[in-house]
Design a protein around this motif. Structure first.
Motif, short mmCIF file in Angstrom:
data_model
loop_
_atom_site.label_atom_id
_atom_site.label_comp_id
_atom_site.label_asym_id
_atom_site.label_seq_id
_atom_site.Cartn_x
_atom_site.Cartn_y
_atom_site.Cartn_z
N UNK A 26 0.80 -1.22 0.00
CA UNK A 26 0.00 0.00 0.00
C UNK A 26 0.84 1.28 0.00
N UNK A 27 2.06 1.21 0.49
CA UNK A 27 2.92 2.39 0.58
C UNK A 27 4.07 2.28 -0.42
N UNK A 28 4.55 3.44 -0.85
CA UNK A 28 5.68 3.47 -1.76
C UNK A 28 6.63 4.60 -1.35
N UNK A 29 7.87 4.24 -1.07
CA UNK A 29 8.88 5.24 -0.73
C UNK A 29 9.70 5.57 -1.97
N UNK A 30 10.06 6.84 -2.09
CA UNK A 30 10.86 7.26 -3.23
C UNK A 30 11.73 8.44 -2.81
N UNK A 31 12.62 8.83 -3.71
CA UNK A 31 13.50 9.94 -3.41
C UNK A 31 13.83 10.70 -4.69
N UNK A 32 14.15 11.97 -4.52
CA UNK A 32 14.60 12.82 -5.62
C UNK A 32 15.92 13.42 -5.18
N UNK A 33 17.01 12.87 -5.67
CA UNK A 33 18.34 13.32 -5.23
C UNK A 33 18.68 14.72 -5.74
N UNK A 34 18.02 15.14 -6.82
CA UNK A 34 18.25 16.49 -7.31
C UNK A 34 17.65 17.54 -6.37
N UNK A 35 16.51 17.18 -5.79
CA UNK A 35 15.80 18.12 -4.93
C UNK A 35 16.02 17.86 -3.44
N UNK A 36 16.83 16.84 -3.12
CA UNK A 36 17.05 16.45 -1.71
C UNK A 36 15.74 16.17 -0.99
N UNK A 37 14.90 15.39 -1.64
CA UNK A 37 13.59 15.07 -1.10
C UNK A 37 13.40 13.56 -1.00
N UNK A 38 12.69 13.16 0.04
CA UNK A 38 12.21 11.79 0.17
C UNK A 38 10.69 11.85 0.30
N UNK A 39 10.03 10.81 -0.19
CA UNK A 39 8.58 10.80 -0.21
C UNK A 39 8.06 9.46 0.32
N UNK A 40 6.85 9.53 0.84
CA UNK A 40 6.14 8.31 1.20
C UNK A 40 4.72 8.45 0.66
N UNK A 41 4.45 7.72 -0.41
CA UNK A 41 3.12 7.70 -0.99
C UNK A 41 2.33 6.59 -0.30
N UNK A 42 1.19 6.97 0.26
CA UNK A 42 0.39 6.01 1.02
C UNK A 42 -0.98 5.85 0.35
N UNK A 43 -1.30 4.63 -0.01
CA UNK A 43 -2.58 4.31 -0.63
C UNK A 43 -3.41 3.46 0.33
N UNK A 44 -4.70 3.40 0.06
CA UNK A 44 -5.61 2.52 0.81
C UNK A 44 -5.39 2.64 2.31
N UNK A 45 -5.38 3.86 2.78
CA UNK A 45 -5.09 4.10 4.19
C UNK A 45 -6.15 3.49 5.09
N UNK A 46 -5.70 3.05 6.25
CA UNK A 46 -6.56 2.42 7.24
C UNK A 46 -6.47 3.19 8.55
N UNK A 47 -7.47 3.08 9.40
CA UNK A 47 -7.39 3.77 10.70
C UNK A 47 -6.13 3.40 11.49
N UNK A 48 -5.66 2.18 11.35
CA UNK A 48 -4.47 1.77 12.08
C UNK A 48 -3.18 2.39 11.53
N UNK A 49 -3.27 3.09 10.40
CA UNK A 49 -2.13 3.84 9.90
C UNK A 49 -1.99 5.21 10.56
N UNK A 50 -2.97 5.58 11.36
CA UNK A 50 -2.93 6.88 12.03
C UNK A 50 -1.74 6.95 12.97
N UNK A 51 -0.95 8.00 12.82
CA UNK A 51 0.27 8.14 13.62
C UNK A 51 0.96 9.44 13.22
#
Length: 116
Positions: free
Chosen positions: A67-92
């Motif tokens: 459900x989740x996908x981590x990625x990075x953009x080394x040009x922009x010094x960014x990291x990402x976490x794309x979260x799909x199909x979120x559930x209440x237990x993902x709350x944090x």
């Protein structure tokens, strides 16, 4: 000074998506592995996902793997976490993390709340 700043959290309904961002500064971003952790109220902080610096390989905790996908953009010094199909237990609170010069560095966190 190395700094990590997360953004993108919010309140969403179950089944929806969110993308978290982590802006890194003060380090040679492209040579470091990046991780995301999360911490729910009354619980210990837990690892969520990792992305490696050289080949961009990724790893996930079992409960988010499809459900989740981590990625990075080394040009922009960014990291990402794309979260799909979120559930209440993902709350944090979600934290960006890097191991830098022998130290654990964390961002301030961004709150994700998933309503049922």
């Amino acid at each position: 000074q190395v700094q990590l700043v997360e953004s993108g959290g919010g309140l969403v309904q179950s089944g929806r998506s969110l993308r978290l961002s982590c802006a890194a500064s003060g380090l040679s971003f492209w040579i470091y592995g990046m991780k995301w952790y999360r911490q729910a109220p009354g619980q210990e902080r837990e690892w969520v996902a990792s992305i490696f610096p050289t080949n961009g390989g990724t790893d996930y905790r079992t409960s988010v793997k499809d459900r989740f996908s981590i990625s990075r953009d080394n040009e922009e010094n960014m990291a990402y976490l794309q979260m799909y199909s979120l559930r209440p237990e993902d709350s944090a609170v979600y934290y960006c993390y890097v191991r830098y010069s022998g130290r654990d560095l964390w961002g301030q966190g961004t709150q994700v709340t998933v309503s049922s």
